[in-house]
Design a protein around this motif. Structure first.
Motif, PDB file in Angstrom:
ATOM      1  N   SER A  75      29.319  67.785  46.483  1.00 51.68           N
ATOM      2  CA  SER A  75      28.837  68.101  47.505  1.00 51.68           C
ATOM      3  C   SER A  75      29.748  68.983  48.408  1.00 51.68           C
ATOM      4  CB  SER A  75      28.898  66.695  48.549  1.00 51.68           C
ATOM      5  OG  SER A  75      28.397  65.704  47.962  1.00 51.68           O
ATOM      6  N   TYR A 111      25.385  73.627  51.854  1.00 50.71           N
ATOM      7  CA  TYR A 111      24.770  72.144  51.889  1.00 50.71           C
ATOM      8  C   TYR A 111      23.513  72.012  51.333  1.00 50.71           C
ATOM      9  CZ  TYR A 111      28.385  70.542  55.542  1.00 50.71           C
ATOM     10  OH  TYR A 111      29.468  70.202  56.009  1.00 50.71           O
ATOM     11  N   ARG A 112      23.280  70.794  50.473  1.00 53.64           N
ATOM     12  CA  ARG A 112      21.982  70.772  49.910  1.00 53.64           C
ATOM     13  C   ARG A 112      20.775  70.458  51.222  1.00 53.64           C
ATOM     14  NH1 ARG A 112      20.649  65.150  49.463  1.00 53.64           N
ATOM     15  NH2 ARG A 112      22.229  63.952  50.327  1.00 53.64           N
ATOM     16  N   ASP A 113      19.824  70.960  50.556  1.00 48.47           N
ATOM     17  CA  ASP A 113      18.496  70.772  51.390  1.00 48.47           C
ATOM     18  C   ASP A 113      18.035  69.264  51.588  1.00 48.47           C
ATOM     19  OD1 ASP A 113      18.586  73.471  52.234  1.00 48.47           O
ATOM     20  OD2 ASP A 113      17.051  74.223  50.568  1.00 48.47           O
ATOM     21  N   ILE A 114      17.609  68.837  52.643  1.00 52.45           N
ATOM     22  CA  ILE A 114      17.176  67.601  52.792  1.00 52.45           C
ATOM     23  C   ILE A 114      15.570  67.739  53.555  1.00 52.45           C
ATOM     24  CG2 ILE A 114      17.430  65.502  54.199  1.00 52.45           C
ATOM     25  CD1 ILE A 114      20.414  65.841  53.974  1.00 52.45           C
ATOM     26  N   GLY A 135      21.496  62.603  56.964  1.00 55.46           N
ATOM     27  CA  GLY A 135      22.677  63.620  56.939  1.00 55.46           C
ATOM     28  C   GLY A 135      22.338  64.827  57.803  1.00 55.46           C
ATOM     29  N   PHE A 136      21.629  64.607  58.716  1.00 52.81           N
ATOM     30  CA  PHE A 136      21.438  65.621  59.965  1.00 52.81           C
ATOM     31  C   PHE A 136      22.113  65.227  61.224  1.00 52.81           C
ATOM     32  CE2 PHE A 136      17.311  66.365  57.758  1.00 52.81           C
ATOM     33  CZ  PHE A 136      17.485  67.519  57.390  1.00 52.81           C
ATOM     34  N   LYS A 168      12.211  71.556  54.934  1.00 46.93           N
ATOM     35  CA  LYS A 168      13.430  71.236  54.190  1.00 46.93           C
ATOM     36  C   LYS A 168      14.427  72.356  55.045  1.00 46.93           C
ATOM     37  CE  LYS A 168      12.279  70.386  49.724  1.00 46.93           C
ATOM     38  NZ  LYS A 168      13.240  69.409  49.008  1.00 46.93           N
ATOM     39  N   LYS A 171      21.701  69.822  54.871  1.00 45.64           N
ATOM     40  CA  LYS A 171      22.396  68.859  55.222  1.00 45.64           C
ATOM     41  C   LYS A 171      23.395  69.349  56.370  1.00 45.64           C
ATOM     42  CE  LYS A 171      25.456  64.980  54.045  1.00 45.64           C
ATOM     43  NZ  LYS A 171      26.232  64.362  52.890  1.00 45.64           N
ATOM     44  N   ASN A 172      23.496  68.513  57.558  1.00 48.94           N
ATOM     45  CA  ASN A 172      24.277  68.671  58.706  1.00 48.94           C
ATOM     46  C   ASN A 172      23.622  69.784  59.533  1.00 48.94           C
ATOM     47  OD1 ASN A 172      26.228  67.045  57.993  1.00 48.94           O
ATOM     48  ND2 ASN A 172      27.803  68.298  57.487  1.00 48.94           N
TER      49      ASN A 172
END
Length: 185
Positions: A75, A111-114, A135-136, A168, A171-172
């Motif tokens: 991560s 960060y990975r996209d959510i 994760g936001f 999308k 994250k964060n």
């Protein structure tokens, strides 16, 4: 000839002596061969590769006659540079032999996209809980629009841009809520 006579026979003792000597010679040859092929007593201390780029880590490991393999990406960790070593196995300070593989885990570039969920019609509290759970970060700047429902979610924004369900974001990311003011007029 009985068994007792055979055991007292000189040829039996010669065969036992030859077998014991052969076993001892084979043992020492095997021990010598294993010491050579397994590099016994050879130690190379694994360097600390944390926060190094993959190219820097490769150079450092080649100097020590060690090999590496990138195991995975972890991560995203903002404390580490992008695409740098975040974990290694064996750890720094451990001893290994020449040409052994060091397994590296790299820090992704972001960060990975959510995916943004559909929160329209939910209460402010429900929306905050759901966004934080995936994760936001929920901003403290709320925008109110005319609506009969007080503190009911009527939209989401990120950096003043309107978000739609299934968009999308990394994250964060900070998401601001658009809420109803409770006045229909």
């Amino acid at each position: 000839m009985s068994i007792f006579q055979f055991l007292k026979n000189k040829s039996f003792f010669k065969q036992i002596t030859i077998a014991v000597i052969g076993f001892v010679i084979l043992f020492f040859i095997l021990k010598f061969w294993l010491n050579i092929t397994t590099n016994h007593d050879q130690k190379i201390q694994v360097p600390n590769l944390h926060k190094l780029t993959i190219d820097e880590a490769e150079r450092k490991l080649k100097e020590l006659s060690l090999d590496f393999k990138v195991k995975d990406s972890a991560s995203y960790n903002p404390d580490y540079p992008k695409r740098s070593v975040i974990e290694q196995s064996p750890e720094a300070g451990d001893f290994v032999k020449e040409m052994r593989k060091i397994y590296l885990t790299l820090n992704p570039s972001k960060y990975r996209d959510i995916t943004i969920p559909d929160l329209n019609g939910r209460s402010k509290r429900q929306a905050i809980s759901e966004l934080q759970a995936i994760g936001f970060v929920v901003g403290i700047k709320y925008t109110y629009v005319k609506d009969i429902g007080k503190d009911v979610v009527r939209g989401l924004r990120h950096k003043e841009k309107i978000l739609n369900p299934n968009d999308k974001l990394p994250k964060n990311s900070i998401i601001d809520l658009v809420l109803g003011d409770g006045n229909r007029n």
